[in-house]
Design a protein around this motif. Structure first.
Motif, PDB file in Angstrom:
ATOM      1  N   SER A   1      15.685 101.234  74.907  1.00 58.27           N
ATOM      2  CA  SER A   1      17.090 100.832  74.944  1.00 58.27           C
ATOM      3  C   SER A   1      17.942 101.878  74.248  1.00 58.27           C
ATOM      4  O   SER A   1      17.544 102.403  73.200  1.00 58.27           O
ATOM      5  N   PRO A   2      19.121 102.190  74.804  1.00 56.21           N
ATOM      6  CA  PRO A   2      19.950 103.245  74.213  1.00 56.21           C
ATOM      7  C   PRO A   2      20.774 102.795  73.010  1.00 56.21           C
ATOM      8  O   PRO A   2      21.329 103.635  72.296  1.00 56.21           O
ATOM      9  N   GLU A   3      20.862 101.494  72.783  1.00 55.92           N
ATOM     10  CA  GLU A   3      21.735 100.997  71.720  1.00 55.92           C
ATOM     11  C   GLU A   3      21.193 101.350  70.340  1.00 55.92           C
ATOM     12  O   GLU A   3      19.979 101.432  70.134  1.00 55.92           O
ATOM     13  N   PRO A   4      22.085 101.530  69.364  1.00 61.49           N
ATOM     14  CA  PRO A   4      21.644 101.714  67.975  1.00 61.49           C
ATOM     15  C   PRO A   4      21.035 100.427  67.438  1.00 61.49           C
ATOM     16  O   PRO A   4      21.059  99.382  68.102  1.00 61.49           O
ATOM     17  N   VAL A   5      20.499 100.505  66.240  1.00 64.40           N
ATOM     18  CA  VAL A   5      19.715  99.408  65.676  1.00 64.40           C
ATOM     19  C   VAL A   5      20.347  98.902  64.382  1.00 64.40           C
ATOM     20  O   VAL A   5      20.757  99.687  63.518  1.00 64.40           O
ATOM     21  N   TYR A   6      20.426  97.587  64.265  1.00 63.96           N
ATOM     22  CA  TYR A   6      20.770  96.936  63.002  1.00 63.96           C
ATOM     23  C   TYR A   6      19.495  96.282  62.489  1.00 63.96           C
ATOM     24  O   TYR A   6      18.806  95.565  63.224  1.00 63.96           O
ATOM     25  N   ILE A   7      19.160  96.504  61.221  1.00 63.56           N
ATOM     26  CA  ILE A   7      17.932  95.985  60.624  1.00 63.56           C
ATOM     27  C   ILE A   7      18.252  94.798  59.722  1.00 63.56           C
ATOM     28  O   ILE A   7      19.144  94.875  58.877  1.00 63.56           O
ATOM     29  N   SER A   8      17.515  93.722  59.895  1.00 64.14           N
ATOM     30  CA  SER A   8      17.649  92.567  59.007  1.00 64.14           C
ATOM     31  C   SER A   8      16.264  92.189  58.496  1.00 64.14           C
ATOM     32  O   SER A   8      15.331  92.004  59.287  1.00 64.14           O
ATOM     33  N   ILE A   9      16.136  92.092  57.184  1.00 63.94           N
ATOM     34  CA  ILE A   9      14.840  91.843  56.544  1.00 63.94           C
ATOM     35  C   ILE A   9      14.905  90.562  55.726  1.00 63.94           C
ATOM     36  O   ILE A   9      15.732  90.434  54.819  1.00 63.94           O
ATOM     37  N   ASP A  10      14.036  89.614  56.054  1.00 64.49           N
ATOM     38  CA  ASP A  10      13.821  88.451  55.196  1.00 64.49           C
ATOM     39  C   ASP A  10      12.480  88.668  54.513  1.00 64.49           C
ATOM     40  O   ASP A  10      11.446  88.819  55.186  1.00 64.49           O
ATOM     41  N   LYS A  11      12.473  88.683  53.192  1.00 67.17           N
ATOM     42  CA  LYS A  11      11.237  88.987  52.472  1.00 67.17           C
ATOM     43  C   LYS A  11      10.166  87.920  52.665  1.00 67.17           C
ATOM     44  O   LYS A  11       9.023  88.117  52.243  1.00 67.17           O
ATOM     45  N   ASP A  12      10.486  86.809  53.347  1.00 61.34           N
ATOM     46  CA  ASP A  12       9.419  85.852  53.642  1.00 61.34           C
ATOM     47  C   ASP A  12       8.441  86.400  54.689  1.00 61.34           C
ATOM     48  O   ASP A  12       7.392  85.804  54.947  1.00 61.34           O
ATOM     49  N   VAL A  13       8.774  87.549  55.298  1.00 59.31           N
ATOM     50  CA  VAL A  13       7.829  88.221  56.192  1.00 59.31           C
ATOM     51  C   VAL A  13       6.658  88.794  55.398  1.00 59.31           C
ATOM     52  O   VAL A  13       5.581  89.049  55.951  1.00 59.31           O
ATOM     53  N   LEU A  14       6.839  88.956  54.087  1.00 52.22           N
ATOM     54  CA  LEU A  14       5.842  89.603  53.239  1.00 52.22           C
ATOM     55  C   LEU A  14       4.790  88.616  52.734  1.00 52.22           C
ATOM     56  O   LEU A  14       5.043  87.413  52.582  1.00 52.22           O
ATOM     57  N   LEU A  15       3.631  89.155  52.466  1.00 52.62           N
ATOM     58  CA  LEU A  15       2.538  88.398  51.880  1.00 52.62           C
ATOM     59  C   LEU A  15       2.957  87.803  50.539  1.00 52.62           C
ATOM     60  O   LEU A  15       3.617  88.470  49.740  1.00 52.62           O
ATOM     61  N   PHE A  16       2.602  86.551  50.305  1.00 49.96           N
ATOM     62  CA  PHE A  16       2.894  85.912  49.027  1.00 49.96           C
ATOM     63  C   PHE A  16       2.275  86.742  47.904  1.00 49.96           C
ATOM     64  O   PHE A  16       1.089  87.056  47.924  1.00 49.96           O
ATOM     65  N   GLY A  17       3.089  87.122  46.940  1.00 47.10           N
ATOM     66  CA  GLY A  17       2.664  88.002  45.866  1.00 47.10           C
ATOM     67  C   GLY A  17       3.321  89.363  45.975  1.00 47.10           C
ATOM     68  O   GLY A  17       3.571  90.012  44.961  1.00 47.10           O
ATOM     69  N   GLU A  18       3.607  89.796  47.207  1.00 44.31           N
ATOM     70  CA  GLU A  18       4.382  91.012  47.428  1.00 44.31           C
ATOM     71  C   GLU A  18       5.870  90.727  47.189  1.00 44.31           C
ATOM     72  O   GLU A  18       6.648  91.607  46.872  1.00 44.31           O
ATOM     73  N   ALA A  19       6.235  89.469  47.407  1.00 44.30           N
ATOM     74  CA  ALA A  19       7.570  88.940  47.116  1.00 44.30           C
ATOM     75  C   ALA A  19       7.421  87.433  47.010  1.00 44.30           C
ATOM     76  O   ALA A  19       6.390  86.864  47.401  1.00 44.30           O
ATOM     77  N   PHE A  20       8.459  86.775  46.494  1.00 46.51           N
ATOM     78  CA  PHE A  20       8.405  85.324  46.320  1.00 46.51           C
ATOM     79  C   PHE A  20       9.677  84.706  46.879  1.00 46.51           C
ATOM     80  O   PHE A  20      10.790  85.057  46.455  1.00 46.51           O
ATOM     81  N   THR A  21       9.528  83.797  47.840  1.00 48.63           N
ATOM     82  CA  THR A  21      10.672  83.158  48.482  1.00 48.63           C
ATOM     83  C   THR A  21      10.493  81.644  48.431  1.00 48.63           C
ATOM     84  O   THR A  21       9.478  81.143  47.962  1.00 48.63           O
ATOM     85  N   ASN A  22      11.482  80.926  48.955  1.00 46.11           N
ATOM     86  CA  ASN A  22      11.384  79.464  49.008  1.00 46.11           C
ATOM     87  C   ASN A  22      11.029  78.972  50.411  1.00 46.11           C
ATOM     88  O   ASN A  22      11.256  77.814  50.744  1.00 46.11           O
ATOM     89  N   TRP A  23      10.469  79.869  51.241  1.00 43.98           N
ATOM     90  CA  TRP A  23      10.014  79.508  52.583  1.00 43.98           C
ATOM     91  C   TRP A  23       8.550  79.920  52.711  1.00 43.98           C
ATOM     92  O   TRP A  23       8.053  80.737  51.935  1.00 43.98           O
TER      93      TRP A  23
END
Length: 262
Positions: A164-186
């Motif tokens: 795709s030719p469009e530019p990219v916007y990045i959105s990161i929710d740290k709940d994608v990370l392994l528990f211990g790499e970050a801590f979330t409420n999900w």
């Protein structure tokens, strides 16, 4: 690297205790006293909230807890173009929400349906997520589930971006990370922080990035006197992850700025 705006939105108390991150911010906006926007908001309340953010331009924005992930829409609306959304999240955020409302679990669906983004590439999503399993149809989205090997995720995402030719916007929710790499409420995924940083390093050379945001903070009490040892540990661990993500994103923008003046 200092040319990129770094926005910290104190929608929740935890970011306010990340002092080293606050020192790196260009702008700090305190929304902790606003009501009716956490998790789910009526559109009139969300539009009123956006007025408080009107001076914040897309750059690198820290949104607070994942409960406020729908604040990403503010920065998408400020772009004056229609990007691809590269979403690192254990949840697709493509649920239905009641008419006239928006939530942290529905904002991507709204962004796709209202053509605020060209498409969404979701990385690290729960394999049992309803959108991934096909229960949500008619959405222009690609999914790379948490149980897919890292190398396969990288190859697939790069192909999606290149196609795709469009530019990219990045959105990161740290709940994608392994528990211990970050801590979330999900509930959290299985991605290592180094794998996320590897993604960002590769993307630096593959696409034009027009903005990024990060959420997924630990929901500590607003008054520090009530913080437990767990609260303090989790806030500091998240700050460590945030600073590494910030450094990686700043390298992306510095690389782009350097190339733009050649």
């Amino acid at each position: 690297m200092g040319l990129t705006k770094v926005n910290v939105i104190k929608s929740h108390s935890s970011l306010g205790f990340q002092k080293d991150l606050i020192k790196r911010a260009t702008s700090v906006v305190d929304l902790s006293n606003m009501r009716g926007v956490r998790f789910c908001a009526e559109m009139k309340d969300f539009l009123n909230l956006k007025k408080n953010l009107c001076n914040l331009e897309p750059g690198i924005s820290f949104l607070g807890a994942g409960d406020f992930h729908h604040l990403s829409l503010h920065f998408l609306d400020k772009l004056f173009l229609t990007p691809q959304l590269l979403l690192f999240d254990h949840h697709s955020d493509m649920m239905e929400s009641p008419p006239g409302t928006i939530s942290c679990g529905s904002w991507v669906r709204l962004a796709i349906r209202e053509h605020r983004i060209k498409k969404c590439i979701v990385v690290g999503v729960n394999p049992r997520d309803e959108a991934f399993t096909g229960q949500k149809t008619g959405l222009n989205a690609s999914f790379f589930p948490a149980d897919l090997p890292h190398e396969h995720k990288v190859a697939g995402v790069m192909k999606e971006i290149f196609d795709s030719p469009e530019p990219v916007y990045i959105s990161i929710d740290k709940d994608v990370l392994l528990f211990g790499e970050a801590f979330t409420n999900w509930d959290q995924g299985s991605m290592k922080l180094d794998e996320l940083l590897d993604f960002l390093s590769i993307i630096k050379k593959a696409a034009k990035i027009v903005g990024a945001d990060i959420c997924g903070e630990w929901p500590a009490p607003a008054d520090e006197i009530f913080h437990s040892m767990e609260d303090r540990k989790n806030i500091m661990k998240n700050q460590e992850a945030n600073l590494k993500i910030l450094n990686a994103l700043e390298k992306i923008f510095a690389h782009q700025q350097k190339n733009s003046v050649k």
